[in-house]
Design a protein around this motif. Structure first.
Motif, PDB file in Angstrom:
ATOM      1  N   TYR A  11      68.047 -46.865  13.384  1.00 37.49           N
ATOM      2  CA  TYR A  11      66.897 -46.008  13.680  1.00 37.49           C
ATOM      3  C   TYR A  11      66.812 -45.007  12.539  1.00 37.49           C
ATOM      4  O   TYR A  11      67.740 -44.204  12.378  1.00 37.49           O
ATOM      5  CB  TYR A  11      67.094 -45.263  14.990  1.00 37.49           C
ATOM      6  CG  TYR A  11      67.228 -46.170  16.194  1.00 37.49           C
ATOM      7  CD1 TYR A  11      66.100 -46.709  16.811  1.00 37.49           C
ATOM      8  CD2 TYR A  11      68.487 -46.499  16.700  1.00 37.49           C
ATOM      9  CE1 TYR A  11      66.218 -47.540  17.912  1.00 37.49           C
ATOM     10  CE2 TYR A  11      68.610 -47.327  17.805  1.00 37.49           C
ATOM     11  CZ  TYR A  11      67.473 -47.849  18.407  1.00 37.49           C
ATOM     12  OH  TYR A  11      67.597 -48.670  19.495  1.00 37.49           O
ATOM     13  N   LYS A  14      70.005 -43.680  10.950  1.00 40.02           N
ATOM     14  CA  LYS A  14      71.179 -43.903  11.798  1.00 40.02           C
ATOM     15  C   LYS A  14      71.441 -45.404  12.019  1.00 40.02           C
ATOM     16  O   LYS A  14      70.625 -46.100  12.611  1.00 40.02           O
ATOM     17  CB  LYS A  14      70.968 -43.220  13.149  1.00 40.02           C
ATOM     18  CG  LYS A  14      72.178 -43.359  14.050  1.00 40.02           C
ATOM     19  CD  LYS A  14      71.925 -42.834  15.439  1.00 40.02           C
ATOM     20  CE  LYS A  14      72.980 -43.307  16.411  1.00 40.02           C
ATOM     21  NZ  LYS A  14      74.359 -43.094  16.005  1.00 40.02           N
ATOM     22  N   VAL A  16      73.148 -48.259  13.911  1.00 40.16           N
ATOM     23  CA  VAL A  16      73.798 -48.459  15.219  1.00 40.16           C
ATOM     24  C   VAL A  16      74.939 -49.466  15.064  1.00 40.16           C
ATOM     25  O   VAL A  16      76.066 -49.228  15.485  1.00 40.16           O
ATOM     26  CB  VAL A  16      72.785 -48.942  16.273  1.00 40.16           C
ATOM     27  CG1 VAL A  16      73.471 -49.145  17.609  1.00 40.16           C
ATOM     28  CG2 VAL A  16      71.649 -47.953  16.414  1.00 40.16           C
ATOM     29  N   PRO A  35      80.967 -48.340  24.996  1.00 41.37           N
ATOM     30  CA  PRO A  35      80.682 -47.026  25.574  1.00 41.37           C
ATOM     31  C   PRO A  35      79.222 -46.655  25.371  1.00 41.37           C
ATOM     32  O   PRO A  35      78.508 -47.314  24.603  1.00 41.37           O
ATOM     33  CB  PRO A  35      81.597 -46.094  24.780  1.00 41.37           C
ATOM     34  CG  PRO A  35      81.819 -46.769  23.481  1.00 41.37           C
ATOM     35  CD  PRO A  35      81.728 -48.236  23.734  1.00 41.37           C
ATOM     36  N   SER A  36      78.806 -45.607  26.037  1.00 42.28           N
ATOM     37  CA  SER A  36      77.434 -45.135  25.900  1.00 42.28           C
ATOM     38  C   SER A  36      77.128 -44.856  24.427  1.00 42.28           C
ATOM     39  O   SER A  36      77.928 -44.228  23.735  1.00 42.28           O
ATOM     40  CB  SER A  36      77.281 -43.864  26.733  1.00 42.28           C
ATOM     41  OG  SER A  36      75.969 -43.434  26.657  1.00 42.28           O
ATOM     42  N   GLY A  37      76.009 -45.372  23.960  1.00 41.59           N
ATOM     43  CA  GLY A  37      75.610 -45.110  22.586  1.00 41.59           C
ATOM     44  C   GLY A  37      76.157 -46.120  21.579  1.00 41.59           C
ATOM     45  O   GLY A  37      75.890 -46.015  20.380  1.00 41.59           O
ATOM     46  N   SER A  38      76.908 -47.116  22.064  1.00 37.62           N
ATOM     47  CA  SER A  38      77.501 -48.076  21.113  1.00 37.62           C
ATOM     48  C   SER A  38      76.481 -49.114  20.630  1.00 37.62           C
ATOM     49  O   SER A  38      76.747 -49.853  19.686  1.00 37.62           O
ATOM     50  CB  SER A  38      78.712 -48.774  21.740  1.00 37.62           C
ATOM     51  OG  SER A  38      78.317 -49.451  22.905  1.00 37.62           O
ATOM     52  N   GLY A  39      75.339 -49.188  21.308  1.00 35.58           N
ATOM     53  CA  GLY A  39      74.296 -50.084  20.806  1.00 35.58           C
ATOM     54  C   GLY A  39      74.047 -51.310  21.663  1.00 35.58           C
ATOM     55  O   GLY A  39      73.408 -52.267  21.221  1.00 35.58           O
ATOM     56  N   LYS A  40      74.492 -51.277  22.936  1.00 35.76           N
ATOM     57  CA  LYS A  40      74.334 -52.450  23.801  1.00 35.76           C
ATOM     58  C   LYS A  40      72.844 -52.750  24.028  1.00 35.76           C
ATOM     59  O   LYS A  40      72.397 -53.887  23.859  1.00 35.76           O
ATOM     60  CB  LYS A  40      75.032 -52.202  25.152  1.00 35.76           C
ATOM     61  CG  LYS A  40      76.515 -51.871  25.003  1.00 35.76           C
ATOM     62  CD  LYS A  40      77.197 -51.657  26.339  1.00 35.76           C
ATOM     63  CE  LYS A  40      76.724 -50.459  27.127  1.00 35.76           C
ATOM     64  NZ  LYS A  40      77.025 -49.155  26.519  1.00 35.76           N
ATOM     65  N   THR A  41      72.087 -51.710  24.394  1.00 37.42           N
ATOM     66  CA  THR A  41      70.661 -51.930  24.647  1.00 37.42           C
ATOM     67  C   THR A  41      69.937 -52.275  23.351  1.00 37.42           C
ATOM     68  O   THR A  41      69.025 -53.114  23.338  1.00 37.42           O
ATOM     69  CB  THR A  41      70.043 -50.680  25.309  1.00 37.42           C
ATOM     70  OG1 THR A  41      70.759 -50.445  26.535  1.00 37.42           O
ATOM     71  CG2 THR A  41      68.575 -50.864  25.628  1.00 37.42           C
ATOM     72  N   SER A  42      70.371 -51.648  22.256  1.00 30.69           N
ATOM     73  CA  SER A  42      69.746 -51.968  20.959  1.00 30.69           C
ATOM     74  C   SER A  42      69.941 -53.446  20.623  1.00 30.69           C
ATOM     75  O   SER A  42      69.039 -54.087  20.078  1.00 30.69           O
ATOM     76  CB  SER A  42      70.333 -51.093  19.853  1.00 30.69           C
ATOM     77  OG  SER A  42      70.108 -49.739  20.131  1.00 30.69           O
ATOM     78  N   GLU A 153      72.984 -53.964  32.259  1.00 25.18           N
ATOM     79  CA  GLU A 153      73.588 -53.123  33.315  1.00 25.18           C
ATOM     80  C   GLU A 153      72.971 -53.470  34.663  1.00 25.18           C
ATOM     81  O   GLU A 153      72.689 -52.572  35.469  1.00 25.18           O
ATOM     82  CB  GLU A 153      73.355 -51.636  33.010  1.00 25.18           C
ATOM     83  CG  GLU A 153      73.891 -51.168  31.670  1.00 25.18           C
ATOM     84  CD  GLU A 153      75.349 -50.709  31.736  1.00 25.18           C
ATOM     85  OE1 GLU A 153      76.008 -50.922  32.785  1.00 25.18           O
ATOM     86  OE2 GLU A 153      75.836 -50.177  30.730  1.00 25.18           O
TER      87      GLU A 153
END
Ligand code: ATP
Length: 242
Positions: A11, A14, A16, A35-42, A153
């Protein structure tokens, strides 16, 4: 075979993840753990084409083409249209994807029955519990007979008992119509209960590991002794990495 080659997602400035590569044999269930922010959804968004990226995403040797191939996504909030009934939500997805033959009624009725939805077909999403909405989202995904199935999730909002039931229903339905599947989760136990392989999305070096419980059925995986031992080993690995 599903292949991700040198995938970089960023992004603006940044990054990911950079040059992520892995491959999966047909009909593998991969847990994407991070973990949160590691890029799973990305990662899921790059696969569905929502997010631009560098690198290649290939299904059976060809670049993934969301027009020619069907990718079904079960989002975290289930993504049901509130003004449509359960049945209409499923049928609309088939219509949008122009799935000819998808409206095969006996098949759909069998799917509704397998997921415990037969008596709920005329209800609207606001008349359903979280677990019921989740089963509708699964029915909609399986009705598409997708080439690739993505779960973001999908079980995390459910309480423990409903979650286990939903996971079992998912696996039972998956065995009826196996498909290469990515299950995004931050829950180590869920990764071990559902997957064949686990992608640890770590900030430094993503790692693909084989689920040590992969050869067991769901009930055997939940047997406390086996699970506790493997869970603590995976936890140790995750702590080293994260
Ligand atoms: N639209 C965006 N613009 C800028 N940065 C973003 C955007 N979307 C996500 N990010 C950042 O990219 C990184 C990865 O986000 P992503 O949502 O993919 O992670 P995640 O592992 O799915 O997190 P979570 O488990 O919390 O959902 C995070 O640092 C996030 O802040």
């Amino acid at each position: 075979m599903f292949q991700v080659r040198d995938l970089t997602v960023k992004y603006q400035a940044k990054v990911v993840f950079s040059k992520l590569s892995f491959e999966l044999a047909d009909n593998t269930i991969l847990a994407v753990l991070g973990p949160s922010g590691s890029g799973k959804t990305s990662l899921l968004n790059a696969i569905t084409g929502l997010l631009s990226h560098q690198g290649e995403i290939l299904l059976n040797g060809h670049p993934l083409d969301t027009k020619a191939q069907t990718i079904a996504l079960v989002p975290q909030d289930y993504g049901l249209l509130p003004w449509k009934t359960v049945e209409q939500n499923v049928l609309l997805a088939l219509k949008v994807k122009e799935k000819k033959g998808g409206k095969d009624q006996p098949k759909l009725q069998a799917l509704y029955a397998a997921l415990g939805l037969t008596s709920l077909l005329k209800r609207y999403p606001h008349q359903l519990s979280g677990g019921q909405k989740q089963r509708v989202a699964l029915a909609r995904a399986f009705a598409l007979t997708p080439d690739l199935l993505l779960l973001d999730e999908a079980f995390s909002a459910l309480d423990l008992v409903i979650k286990q039931k939903a996971q079992q229903l998912f696996l039972r339905q998956w065995q009826e119509t196996p498909v290469t599947t990515l299950v995004v989760t931050h829950d180590l136990k869920e990764a071990l209960l559902l997957s064949d392989q686990i992608l640890l999305l770590t900030p430094n070096k993503p790692q693909l590991i084989t689920n040590p419980l992969g050869d067991l059925d769901y009930d055997s995986r939940t047997e406390a002794k086996v699970l506790t031992q493997v869970l603590s080993e995976l936890e140790a690995e995750v702590k080293r990495q994260w």
